[in-house]
Design a protein around this motif. Structure first.
Motif, PDB file in Angstrom:
ATOM      1  N   ARG A  76      91.748 -10.859 -16.196  1.00  0.00           N
ATOM      2  CA  ARG A  76      92.427 -11.867 -15.651  1.00  0.00           C
ATOM      3  C   ARG A  76      94.013 -10.957 -15.701  1.00  0.00           C
ATOM      4  NH1 ARG A  76      93.894 -16.730 -19.342  1.00  0.00           N
ATOM      5  NH2 ARG A  76      94.897 -15.503 -20.661  1.00  0.00           N
ATOM      6  N   LYS A  81      94.533 -15.797 -13.288  1.00  0.00           N
ATOM      7  CA  LYS A  81      93.632 -15.216 -11.800  1.00  0.00           C
ATOM      8  C   LYS A  81      92.631 -13.977 -12.592  1.00  0.00           C
ATOM      9  CE  LYS A  81      94.737 -18.316  -8.403  1.00  0.00           C
ATOM     10  NZ  LYS A  81      95.902 -19.102  -9.144  1.00  0.00           N
ATOM     11  N   LYS A  83      90.888 -11.518 -11.364  1.00  0.00           N
ATOM     12  CA  LYS A  83      90.471 -10.475 -10.285  1.00  0.00           C
ATOM     13  C   LYS A  83      90.177  -9.315 -10.273  1.00  0.00           C
ATOM     14  CE  LYS A  83      92.538 -13.236  -7.577  1.00  0.00           C
ATOM     15  NZ  LYS A  83      92.311 -13.941  -6.066  1.00  0.00           N
TER      16      LYS A  83
END
Length: 162
Positions: A76, A81, A83
């Motif tokens: 994270r 998020k 990614k």
């Protein structure tokens, strides 16, 4: 006969059989304390983690339909998020234990393991396991359904960034 060795830093009792030779490794003298949680043998991988990271092993026991199984492990970011991809696998050996390795820093970051079965019927007779520095942190039979998701590490809202 057996060879008895005083051995420290091992589980209470370990037997190793090599070419019909049995070695018994035992703490001496034996105590009646509960045995510590056994740690797995060190794994030899081509992954080297830096001092702040831990070695993560993701183990997936597949069925006949390993082509249905996908695995992705992400870290994270600051915007919460997932990614950064740590491990991504689509080609797993069928009816086998598949091991994948990556480096994680669970004191600073949150991670998400996602294992997907494209036919949505799970892994027959299979499992998913995760080990951090050799110690099991997750185990799931994945008997049915489309996916299993496991978050681990520092997954509260606040993360520590430089």
């Amino acid at each position: 006969g057996s060879v008895l060795l005083a051995w420290h830093r091992t589980p209470a009792h370990v037997k190793v059989i090599l070419d019909n030779i049995t070695l018994s490794l035992m703490k001496s003298p034996p105590t009646h304390e509960p045995a510590p949680e056994p740690t797995r043998a060190p794994v030899i991988t081509n992954v080297e983690c830096n001092g702040s990271q831990q070695l993560l092993e993701v183990q997936i026991q597949t069925d006949d339909n390993s082509d249905e199984t996908r695995l992705i492990l992400k870290q994270r970011n600051r915007e919460y998020k997932f990614k950064k991809t740590i491990i991504r696998e689509r080609k797993l050996k069928k009816k086998a234990i598949n091991n994948f390795y990556g480096c994680v820093n669970t004191r600073r970051f949150c991670y998400r393991l996602k294992v997907i079965d494209t036919k949505k019927n799970g892994i027959t007779g299979g499992h998913i396991k995760m080990f951090r520095n050799g110690k099991r942190i997750y185990s799931n039979k994945f008997k049915d359904g489309k996916k299993r998701v496991k978050k681990f590490g520092l997954c509260k809202k606040k993360q520590i960034f430089d």
